[in-house]
Design an enzyme around this catalytic site. Structure first.
Site, short mmCIF file in Angstrom:
data_model
loop_
_atom_site.label_atom_id
_atom_site.label_comp_id
_atom_site.label_asym_id
_atom_site.label_seq_id
_atom_site.Cartn_x
_atom_site.Cartn_y
_atom_site.Cartn_z
N SER A 1 0.82 -1.21 0.00
CA SER A 1 0.00 0.00 0.00
C SER A 1 0.85 1.26 0.00
O SER A 1 1.99 1.27 0.50
CB SER A 1 -0.91 0.01 1.21
OG SER A 1 -1.62 -1.19 1.29
N1 SAM Z 1 -1.35 -3.67 3.29
C1 SAM Z 1 -0.52 -4.50 2.45
C2 SAM Z 1 0.89 -3.98 2.46
O1 SAM Z 1 1.13 -2.94 3.04
O2 SAM Z 1 1.73 -4.61 1.84
C3 SAM Z 1 -0.96 -4.52 1.04
C4 SAM Z 1 -2.21 -5.23 0.83
S1 SAM Z 1 -2.55 -5.52 -0.83
C5 SAM Z 1 -3.14 -3.97 -1.33
C6 SAM Z 1 -3.97 -6.55 -0.66
C7 SAM Z 1 -3.68 -7.95 -0.30
O3 SAM Z 1 -4.92 -8.58 -0.02
C8 SAM Z 1 -3.05 -8.76 -1.40
O4 SAM Z 1 -1.85 -9.30 -0.97
C9 SAM Z 1 -4.08 -9.85 -1.70
O5 SAM Z 1 -3.51 -11.10 -2.05
C10 SAM Z 1 -4.81 -9.93 -0.39
N2 SAM Z 1 -6.15 -10.52 -0.43
C11 SAM Z 1 -7.12 -10.37 -1.35
N3 SAM Z 1 -8.21 -11.07 -0.99
C12 SAM Z 1 -7.93 -11.65 0.19
C13 SAM Z 1 -8.65 -12.48 1.08
N4 SAM Z 1 -9.90 -12.85 0.82
N5 SAM Z 1 -8.05 -12.88 2.19
C14 SAM Z 1 -6.78 -12.53 2.48
N6 SAM Z 1 -6.03 -11.75 1.69
C15 SAM Z 1 -6.61 -11.31 0.56
#
Ligand code: SAM
Length: 660
Positions: free
Chosen positions: A62
């Site tokens: 993010s």
């Molecule tokens: N906050 C994180 C960081 O600072 O690195 C970034 C998050 S990224 C924008 C969103 C993440 O959500 C991705 O790694 C994706 O694989 C995960 N994701 C999507 N759907 C999900 C789910 N149902 N359960 C767990 N993780 C999920």
């Protein structure tokens, strides 16, 4: 001070504090967590930039601002238990672990979950617990949570998570559409009810799972088969041509119909074919449809030189040679010269001034040339007002050689006065409007436009210091405002062509710019003129381009890298024709429109090209058929032909900080 510390402090000041994040605990946590440890090695130099970055599994870490905002809004207290859905790199979880007691974080990709766990162990974060699984189901064994951070875009708050939030607990979720803009929403649980607050638009990767979106890749047809059918759909509509001169433009003119604004883009600021075809389309619009305004993404006083040449007006732009500031090649090139000469010849056959087509600059990086032009004009018509102008604009003078540094100075009280002074001058000139315009229309318009430019550009430099989004919008507002005043000036029959980068003319709301809260001339024109605004985008796969490696550097001819397979460019490259016009909304071909609505990467090269970090620096997500009415494709292109420079390059980079 070491470089990382410096970058961190800049991030705290410019990305967080300047945008209103105040909580000292959050700022301290953001200062402590080493973001460079959470991203791929190749991107380390971008660690503290104001942007999300790619990580493995096609996911993202993010943007620092979004993590800081979530941490502040969630109001995490020392004893709080936090659930973080979507671990990604683990960066947000690490920041939140500095604020709360325990952080439970869930990631659906095993590789990411494992990598994050290893990272936490190595960096000594012992209050973070990682689970590989579907985060939409939460982690019931550790519920209830005082705060839940959902880091992926979902259609709604998953029911499991609602249940696992404590009374009085706070939850943040990017809600709304799957691929486009989402709204970041804070939901607070009050005795079984949820109170929601909208925090603005954002763009996140989708939340995939039981309480989120379905996994498209798993359910859709094989990508190979799907791609082939899109290519066939494109080939059925594409209008091929060999070279710009031989392109049959009549079907395009028919599609443009009675539009009053035609916005013609470019995927780079240095590709000859884009300039050539854009010029040929413009000639047709002038000859066959009576377009009488050609407006460029260039500074007003610079283009005033060209307008005087093509229409023989009595406006005297400042003595300074036009187009001598970086990036000189953008307008000072053989392709533009050819058009300007043609326009002069065309206008010479028109007896009435009102029949002549003018050429104007929409941009505002010429604050000081504009101040000079206003003073010169006032010297002739009202010397005492010229004296007032000299005094009022005096506060800007120390920044003539580096207007960007004005932004920092403008934060101090001493310079607040400058803002009032430049607006005051604009009002003074507006107050003289009726009389001056009657006496001398073209000169008055020139002075008024210069005064608007100084006022908007002062605001721009002041805001640039606070963050890129608002300054981008100020610039495009200024360009659109200039276009509107030109159209008003030329009366009800006015019709305008806009020449600017794709990122200004394609509807921003159909790209990730919209998710960042940015808009542009294309979007504003569509909102105001609806089907009377027609926008055209250009694209290329490979070849050469004129650009600089860094701000203020000399122009180089560089190789354009072939595009990655997730991009529109890669898709177009597979079409059997090398060059073609592609109507994106053709009747009977709705399936093509729908296919090209799906989000893919799109390339934007501005005056800077950095092939080494091409994906991060030059690609963004877009929905092509929502962005443009028409797309023009040249598979292989070559660099623009710059004209010899008349004077040494000087001043700050003209399009700093966007380069587009
Ligand atoms: N906050 C994180 C960081 O600072 O690195 C970034 C998050 S990224 C924008 C969103 C993440 O959500 C991705 O790694 C994706 O694989 C995960 N994701 C999507 N759907 C999900 C789910 N149902 N359960 C767990 N993780 C999920």
């Amino acid at each position: 001070m070491n470089e990382v510390l410096f970058q961190k402090e800049e991030m705290i000041e410019k990305q967080l504090k300047a945008r209103g994040i105040k909580d000292p605990r959050v700022l301290e946590a953001m200062m402590e967590v080493p973001r460079e440890e959470f991203i791929p090695k190749a991107l380390v130099e971008h660690a503290y930039k104001d942007t999300p970055l790619p990580i493995d599994e096609e996911q993202t870490i993010s943007q620092p601002y979004v993590v800081g905002l979530a941490a502040e809004i969630l109001n995490i207290r020392e004893d709080d238990r936090v659930l973080d859905v979507g671990t990604g790199s683990g960066y947000a979880a690490a920041v939140m672990s500095k604020l709360g007691k325990e952080v439970y974080t869930i990631e659906r990709h095993k590789t990411l979950a494992e990598a994050a766990k290893k990272r936490f162990d190595q960096l000594g974060y012992d209050n973070i617990h990682v689970l590989h699984g579907d985060g939409t189901k939460g982690w019931p064994e550790h519920a209830p949570f005082d705060a839940i951070n959902i880091a992926a875009g979902a259609p709604r708050i998953p029911e499991f998570l609602k249940k696992q939030l404590a009374i009085g607990g706070r939850l943040i979720i990017p809600g709304g559409s799957e691929f486009r803009t989402q709204r970041l929403v804070l939901a607070t649980k009050m005795n079984g009810e949820f109170k929601e607050r909208d925090l603005g638009s954002v763009q996140f990767v989708p939340l995939i799972g039981a309480g989120g979106w379905r996994n498209r890749k798993e359910k859709s047809v094989s990508p190979k088969k799907e791609k082939k059918s899109v290519i066939e759909l494109i080939e059925a509509v594409a209008e091929p041509f060999n070279n710009p001169e031989s392109a049959d433009l009549s079907p395009l003119l028919e599609r443009i119909g009675d539009a009053r604004i035609v916005l013609i883009g470019e995927a780079t600021h240095g590709t000859s074919e884009f300039y050539q075809l854009r010029e040929l389309i413009t000639r047709e619009l002038i000859k066959k449809k009576g377009f009488n305004i050609v407006s460029l993404e260039a500074d007003w006083p610079d283009v005033a030189h060209l307008d005087r040449f093509v229409r023989d007006t009595n406006v005297s732009p400042p003595d300074e040679e036009p187009f001598i500031k970086f990036p000189t090649w953008m307008w000072n090139n053989g392709e533009v010269l050819r058009f300007v000469k043609w326009l002069k010849d065309y206008n010479e056959n028109k007896s009435e001034p009102s029949q002549k087509t003018g050429i104007y600059g929409l941009d505002f990086y010429s604050m000081f040339a504009s101040v000079k032009a206003i003073i010169d004009y006032l010297e002739d018509i009202n010397p005492s007002l010229a004296e007032t102008a000299r005094n009022r604009y005096g506060c800007l003078t120390p920044y003539e050689n580096n207007p960007a540094s004005y932004g920092a100075a403008a934060m101090s009280d001493e310079y607040k006065k400058c803002e009032k002074d430049v607006t005051h001058m604009l009002y003074k000139i507006l107050a003289n409007r009726v009389e001056a315009a009657e006496k001398n229309g073209a000169r008055y318009l020139d002075a008024l436009q210069n005064a608007r430019l100084v006022a908007n550009s002062e605001e721009y430099y002041r805001n640039m210091y606070l963050g890129a989004q608002s300054s981008w919008n100020l610039r495009d507002n200024h360009m659109f405002g200039t276009l509107m005043s030109l159209m008003n000036h030329r009366g009800p029959d006015s019709k305008a062509v806009v020449w600017a980068h794709n990122s200004h003319v394609g509807d921003a709301s159909a790209t990730e710019m919209g998710a960042r809260g940015e808009h542009n001339i294309g979007q504003l024109a569509k909102e105001d003129f609806e089907e009377k605004a027609f926008n055209i985008g250009f694209g290329t796969y490979h070849g050469t381009v004129a650009a600089a490696h860094n701000w203020g550097d000399k122009m180089s001819v560089m190789n354009v890298q072939p595009s990655p397979k997730e991009s529109f460019e890669h898709l177009m490259h597979q079409v059997k024709h090398d060059n073609f016009l592609l109507p994106l909304h053709k009747k009977g071909h709705e399936q093509l429109t729908e296919e090209l609505e799906k989000s893919r990467l799109e390339r934007a090269i501005g005056v800077i090209y950095r092939p080494k970090t091409e994906i991060q620096s030059h690609y963004f997500q877009a929905s092509l058929s929502n962005q443009f009415d028409e797309y023009i494709w040249f598979d292989e292109t070559r660099a623009i032909n710059p004209l010899p420079q008349r004077k040494k390059e000087e001043g700050v980079p003209a399009t700093y900080p966007f380069g587009l």
